[in-house]
Enzyme design. Structure first.
Site, PDB file in Angstrom:
ATOM      1  N   CYS A 167    -114.392  50.696 -26.937  1.00  0.00           N
ATOM      2  CA  CYS A 167    -113.141  51.005 -26.259  1.00  0.00           C
ATOM      3  C   CYS A 167    -113.062  50.146 -24.989  1.00  0.00           C
ATOM      4  CB  CYS A 167    -113.071  52.488 -25.910  1.00  0.00           C
ATOM      5  SG  CYS A 167    -114.245  53.025 -24.631  1.00  0.00           S
TER       6      CYS A 167
ATOM      7  N   HIS B  22    -120.106  58.020 -24.860  1.00  0.00           N
ATOM      8  CA  HIS B  22    -120.077  56.954 -25.866  1.00  0.00           C
ATOM      9  C   HIS B  22    -121.433  56.278 -26.018  1.00  0.00           C
ATOM     10  CE1 HIS B  22    -115.433  56.245 -25.854  1.00  0.00           C
ATOM     11  NE2 HIS B  22    -115.760  57.527 -25.986  1.00  0.00           N
TER      12      HIS B  22
ATOM     13  N   CYS C 173    -115.801  51.035 -22.360  1.00  0.00           N
ATOM     14  CA  CYS C 173    -117.139  50.598 -22.767  1.00  0.00           C
ATOM     15  C   CYS C 173    -117.273  49.078 -22.706  1.00  0.00           C
ATOM     16  CB  CYS C 173    -117.486  51.128 -24.152  1.00  0.00           C
ATOM     17  SG  CYS C 173    -117.793  52.906 -24.159  1.00  0.00           S
TER      18      CYS C 173
ATOM     19  N   GLU D 204    -122.276  53.183 -26.256  1.00  0.00           N
ATOM     20  CA  GLU D 204    -122.486  52.034 -25.380  1.00  0.00           C
ATOM     21  C   GLU D 204    -122.933  52.467 -23.989  1.00  0.00           C
ATOM     22  OE1 GLU D 204    -118.825  51.088 -28.007  1.00  0.00           O
ATOM     23  OE2 GLU D 204    -119.766  52.844 -27.085  1.00  0.00           O
TER      24      GLU D 204
END
Length: 130
Positions: free
Chosen positions: A85, A60, A88, A62
């Protein structure tokens, strides 16, 4: 946010391209976008590896941004194209992020996510363009 959107274009998962910019004291300290791990195939080349409605091949944006931090910072602001999410969100909080700005809501609120937001108390704000 414009820089997060520009960064998202580097993403290599065609399901969703996300960009993340981390800022401290008005300086960009890291950027990230969703892509495969270094040296491994990318979704746009061989397809997504989907399990439970999520691509498992990509890292991801992040997480990528946090990994790109050169040192520890405090009071970090994150600009992300999409809301993070649960995982994250926790990683950003642990990295020193105090505020998250996002443009698009992604996913679904869950009871556990709502509880974590209350416990961790990391501010999230949607940026709405006129």
């Amino acid at each position: 946010m414009s820089l997060a959107e520009l960064t998202s274009e580097r993403g290599t998962c065609p399901r969703l391209r996300v960009g993340c910019i981390l800022v401290s004291q008005k300086k960009i300290i890291a950027t990230g976008y969703n892509s495969s791990h270094r040296g491994t195939p990318h979704c746009e080349d061989i397809g997504c590896l989907v399990e439970g409605k999520h691509c498992q091949r990509t890292l991801h944006a992040e997480i990528s941004a946090v990994l790109n931090l050169e040192r520890s910072y405090q009071n970090i602001i994150a600009y992300i194209t999409h809301s993070p999410c649960t995982h994250c969100y926790k990683v950003l909080a642990a990295a020193g992020v105090t505020t998250i700005y996002y443009k698009h809501f992604y996913g679904a609120d869950s009871t556990a996510y709502t509880q974590l937001i209350k416990e961790i108390n990391l501010t999230m704000k949607e940026i709405k363009y006129v």
